[in-house]
Design a protein around this motif. Structure first.
Motif, mmCIF file in Angstrom:
data_model
loop_
_atom_site.group_PDB
_atom_site.id
_atom_site.type_symbol
_atom_site.label_atom_id
_atom_site.label_comp_id
_atom_site.label_asym_id
_atom_site.label_seq_id
_atom_site.Cartn_x
_atom_site.Cartn_y
_atom_site.Cartn_z
ATOM 1 N N VAL A 28 0.829 -1.203 0.000
ATOM 2 C CA VAL A 28 0.000 0.000 0.000
ATOM 3 C C VAL A 28 0.865 1.255 0.000
ATOM 4 N N THR A 34 -8.088 -4.535 4.228
ATOM 5 C CA THR A 34 -8.504 -3.292 3.577
ATOM 6 C C THR A 34 -8.020 -2.109 4.395
ATOM 7 N N SER A 76 -9.557 7.227 0.362
ATOM 8 C CA SER A 76 -9.715 6.067 -0.518
ATOM 9 C C SER A 76 -9.402 4.770 0.228
ATOM 10 N N ASN A 77 -9.764 3.648 -0.384
ATOM 11 C CA ASN A 77 -9.480 2.321 0.166
ATOM 12 C C ASN A 77 -8.517 1.576 -0.734
ATOM 13 N N TYR A 78 -7.725 0.705 -0.130
ATOM 14 C CA TYR A 78 -6.849 -0.196 -0.888
ATOM 15 C C TYR A 78 -6.867 -1.538 -0.173
ATOM 16 N N ASN A 137 -5.766 -4.911 -4.799
ATOM 17 C CA ASN A 137 -6.755 -3.912 -5.188
ATOM 18 C C ASN A 137 -7.419 -4.232 -6.524
#
Length: 222
Positions: free
Chosen positions: A35, A109, A116-118, A136
């Motif tokens: 990430v 997650t 935002s999400n990854y 992702n």
């Protein structure tokens, strides 16, 4: 039959389980490295055996420790909940049913600070070894056993050969390469495992190529 010594005696770790504790910590730590951005909340979707035994085997504490950056032999794993609280990190565990995956699988997650999400999906496959199968939305097979270049780019002619040339000119040998794309001409994702450490200047050269969106490097001895 080839058998790794790590499959016999297991890794140097904080127990009780190489799969449910050491592998889980490594999995979460590598996910954090993938990430490579600031986050303030993490959720862990636990599948299969992880979902059934995560409290008894300390998988929950190991996963939190991993996203905090702790290694699997760090005695602070046992205190990961308190460390997360001190750092203001929120976390949550829930059960999830994922298809066609190893029984020790988790969907991690990250809620990033930009809103935002990854997510990263990976499995602890025994002996402290892991495999990342989804980054992702991009399917992959990343084991974190080699120094690795992860490149998000547009699917266009010649970009992979340009990256290969940069590595060759830097005397970096490619061990394996895997490419996935959503559709022709759209975004693609390439993972390159190398036999050698990838220096920062090599990463910069790849980032400057036309069509490259993002480059992340994980060196195994970092």
């Amino acid at each position: 039959m080839d058998v790794s010594v790590f499959e016999v005696i297991g890794p140097i770790m904080i127990g009780p389980s190489s799969s449910h504790t050491a592998g889980a910590a490594k999995l979460a730590r590598i996910a954090k490295d993938i990430v490579n951005a600031s986050f303030n909340r993490v959720t862990f979707g636990l599948h299969g055996s992880f979902a059934m035994t995560y409290k008894g085997h300390g998988t929950d504490r190991a996963l939190v420790a991993g996203v905090l950056g702790l290694y699997e032999d760090d005695e602070a794993i046992a205190d990961s909940f308190e460390l997360a609280k001190q750092q203001g990190l929120e976390y949550e565990f829930y059960e999830i049913n994922l298809e066609n995956v190893h029984e020790n699988t988790v969907k991690i997650t990250f809620l990033l600070e930009d809103g935002s999400n990854y997510y990263v999906i990976g499995s602890s496959i025994g002996g402290g070894q892991i495999i990342i199968t989804n980054m992702n939305g991009f399917q992959t097979e990343f084991t974190a056993q080699y120094s690795t270049i992860m490149m998000k780019h547009y699917d266009r002619y010649g970009i992979v050969s340009e990256v290969s040339a940069i590595l060759a000119n830097s005397h970096i040998n490619i061990a394996t390469m895997r490419l996935n794309r959503n559709a022709r001409g759209e975004e693609a994702f390439c993972i390159i495992d190398t036999d050698d450490i990838v220096p920062y200047d090599v990463k910069e050269c790849i980032e400057q190529l036309d069509g490259v969106i993002q480059v992340q490097v994980i060196n195994v001895n970092d």
